[in-house]
Design an enzyme around this catalytic site. Structure first.
Site, PDB file in Angstrom:
ATOM      1  N   GLY A   1       0.823  -1.212   0.000  1.00 28.58           N
ATOM      2  CA  GLY A   1       0.000   0.000   0.000  1.00 28.58           C
ATOM      3  C   GLY A   1       0.852   1.255   0.000  1.00 28.58           C
ATOM      4  O   GLY A   1       2.081   1.192  -0.088  1.00 28.58           O
ATOM      5  N   PHE A   2       0.189   2.379   0.139  1.00 25.74           N
ATOM      6  CA  PHE A   2       0.881   3.673   0.088  1.00 25.74           C
ATOM      7  C   PHE A   2       1.894   3.825   1.235  1.00 25.74           C
ATOM      8  O   PHE A   2       3.114   3.866   1.000  1.00 25.74           O
ATOM      9  CB  PHE A   2      -0.190   4.778   0.090  1.00 25.74           C
ATOM     10  CG  PHE A   2       0.273   6.097   0.601  1.00 25.74           C
ATOM     11  CD1 PHE A   2       1.417   6.716   0.093  1.00 25.74           C
ATOM     12  CD2 PHE A   2      -0.451   6.754   1.605  1.00 25.74           C
ATOM     13  CE1 PHE A   2       1.837   7.944   0.583  1.00 25.74           C
ATOM     14  CE2 PHE A   2      -0.040   7.982   2.087  1.00 25.74           C
ATOM     15  CZ  PHE A   2       1.112   8.574   1.588  1.00 25.74           C
TER      16      PHE A   2
ATOM     17  N   LYS B   1     -11.652   0.499  14.145  1.00 21.23           N
ATOM     18  CA  LYS B   1     -10.279   0.803  14.567  1.00 21.23           C
ATOM     19  C   LYS B   1     -10.206   0.959  16.091  1.00 21.23           C
ATOM     20  O   LYS B   1      -9.203   0.621  16.719  1.00 21.23           O
ATOM     21  CB  LYS B   1      -9.766   2.056  13.856  1.00 21.23           C
ATOM     22  CG  LYS B   1      -9.332   1.780  12.420  1.00 21.23           C
ATOM     23  CD  LYS B   1      -8.122   0.854  12.401  1.00 21.23           C
ATOM     24  CE  LYS B   1      -7.533   0.673  11.039  1.00 21.23           C
ATOM     25  NZ  LYS B   1      -6.315  -0.171  11.064  1.00 21.23           N
TER      26      LYS B   1
ATOM     27  N   LEU C   1      -0.293  -2.877   8.874  1.00 20.80           N
ATOM     28  CA  LEU C   1      -0.908  -1.770   8.141  1.00 20.80           C
ATOM     29  C   LEU C   1      -2.079  -2.215   7.279  1.00 20.80           C
ATOM     30  O   LEU C   1      -2.809  -1.370   6.759  1.00 20.80           O
ATOM     31  CB  LEU C   1       0.132  -1.078   7.230  1.00 20.80           C
ATOM     32  CG  LEU C   1       1.118  -0.122   7.882  1.00 20.80           C
ATOM     33  CD1 LEU C   1       2.200  -0.872   8.643  1.00 20.80           C
ATOM     34  CD2 LEU C   1       1.764   0.781   6.855  1.00 20.80           C
TER      35      LEU C   1
ATOM     36  N   TYR D   1     -15.653   2.706  10.339  1.00 15.27           N
ATOM     37  CA  TYR D   1     -14.190   2.698  10.321  1.00 15.27           C
ATOM     38  C   TYR D   1     -13.644   3.080  11.699  1.00 15.27           C
ATOM     39  O   TYR D   1     -12.807   2.371  12.266  1.00 15.27           O
ATOM     40  CB  TYR D   1     -13.699   3.681   9.247  1.00 15.27           C
ATOM     41  CG  TYR D   1     -12.212   3.686   9.023  1.00 15.27           C
ATOM     42  CD1 TYR D   1     -11.488   2.496   8.927  1.00 15.27           C
ATOM     43  CD2 TYR D   1     -11.522   4.885   8.880  1.00 15.27           C
ATOM     44  CE1 TYR D   1     -10.120   2.516   8.711  1.00 15.27           C
ATOM     45  CE2 TYR D   1     -10.157   4.909   8.654  1.00 15.27           C
ATOM     46  CZ  TYR D   1      -9.466   3.727   8.576  1.00 15.27           C
ATOM     47  OH  TYR D   1      -8.109   3.751   8.363  1.00 15.27           O
TER      48      TYR D   1
END
Ligand code: UDP
Length: 340
Positions: free
Chosen positions: A10-11, A153, A76, A149
């Site tokens: 990913g980023f 989290k 991540l 979300y």
């Protein structure tokens, strides 16, 4: 040191992988390539110390296998991006809750330490001047998909803390605040790459709501070394750390800064939230981190300016287009004069 990075394609993950390889780690990447891309690891792939495992954190056996003989894990892998979460809440809940628990339990079995990535979304609608790690969470209706979300989290963090306290897991948590930089894609709604892409194409920059909502963007180059330092600091055990930017900016100001920096002919287009997301969408008006705790622990300081990041993101989008991986026709003249 052998290190697993879930979501390593990913980023943020791919920048972390590059950093860990530079430090001399052996790195295993576990990624399902759903939102990440093998292209993000193009340079790292040349390194014999990198191993790529293509699979999901939802598969317990895959997670266990990837973690074999690893000393530490950077977790991540997640369903990220407000747009993606709003559109597919069930997928987000499964990956962010079940997937994370798989990673945490596998780490206990493997006796590996964990740095778990969380998000400033957990603070919800708290518009405090500076959000400290122990600030209250102010969340909306759990039936609104936007809040799933933050909900998931928050559960992840509670799992991490409980595994730490009750089963001896060596874990620390980092809450990222709008991390930006090259390789981030606008495809899942993230504002900076989205607006930079629009500016390069000469299209209107879509600013949602009244544009007065603010964020503190942090550069991936500043955040990644801090992740590694926090992971290996024993004082971080069971603790959470904010990593965010220093400058508070409204989205409207961001749009004009992008237009000016890239010398773009684009205009700004105001788009109502109901049109951008869905009816009843609630945005965060303001999100400002207090970075003191990470500064005191590992010397974290956001150094990279927003205009530097805008130029880097623009360069990256143009380079990707040259390589043909992101099909978006970007303007090659005029609009990009400020970039090179
Ligand atoms: N946003 C916008 N235009 C876009 C994409 C996002 O105005 O094309 C707004 C969005 O509504 C939010 C802010 O930019 O107020 C940051 O959005 P992003 O999804 O990047 O991050 P987050 O909402 O998680 O802070």
């Amino acid at each position: 040191m052998k290190t697993l990075v879930t979501g390593g394609a990913g980023f943020v993950g791919s920048h972390l992988v590059d950093h860990l390889l530079r430090l001399g780690d052996e790195v295993v990447v576990l990624d399902d390539l759903s939102t990440g891309s093998a292209r993000n690891l193009a340079a790292a792939a040349e390194n014999p110390r990198l191993e790529m495992v293509h699979g999901s954190i939802l598969n317990t056996q895959t997670v266990r296998t990837a973690m074999q003989s690893c000393d530490r894990v950077f977790h991540l892998a997640a369903a990220v991006g407000v747009k993606l979460i709003v559109e597919q809440p069930l997928r987000g809940l499964r990956i962010n809750i079940h997937g994370t628990e798989n990673v945490l339990t596998a780490a206990i079995e493997a006796r590996a330490s964990v740095l778990m990535l969380s998000t400033s979304e957990v603070y919800g609608k708290n518009t405090a001047d500076k959000l400290r790690e122990d600030s209250d969470r102010i969340l909306g209706d759990p039936l609104l998909s936007r809040w799933t979300y933050a909900g998931a989290k928050g559960i992840d963090e509670a799992f991490a803390k409980a595994y730490c306290d009750e089963e001896g897991l060596d874990v620390a948590i980092v809450r990222l605040f709008n991390t930006v930089g090259p390789r981030q894609t606008g495809r899942y709604g993230m504002v900076l790459p989205n607006l930079v892409g629009q500016a390069l194409r000469g299209e209107p920059l879509t600013v949602f709501g009244d544009g007065l909502q603010t964020r503190c963007f942090s550069a991936v180059e500043d955040v990644v070394p801090a992740l590694e330092l926090i992971e290996r600091d024993p004082r971080a055990l069971g603790e959470a750390y904010n990593l965010g930017g220093a400058r508070e900016i409204s989205i409207l100001e961001l749009a004009s800064e992008i237009i000016t920096t890239l010398n773009s002919p684009s205009a700004v287009e105001m788009v109502p939230y109901a049109q951008a997301y869905a009816a009843g969408f609630e945005d965060m008006r303001r999100r400002v981190p207090d970075n003191t705790k990470a500064h005191d622990l590992v010397g974290y300081e956001p150094r990279t300016s927003l205009s530097t990041t805008i130029v880097r993101v623009a360069d990256d989008l143009l380079a990707r287009e040259r390589l043909g991986s992101d099909a978006m026709p970007l303007a090659r003249t005029g609009a990009v004069r400020g970039v090179n």
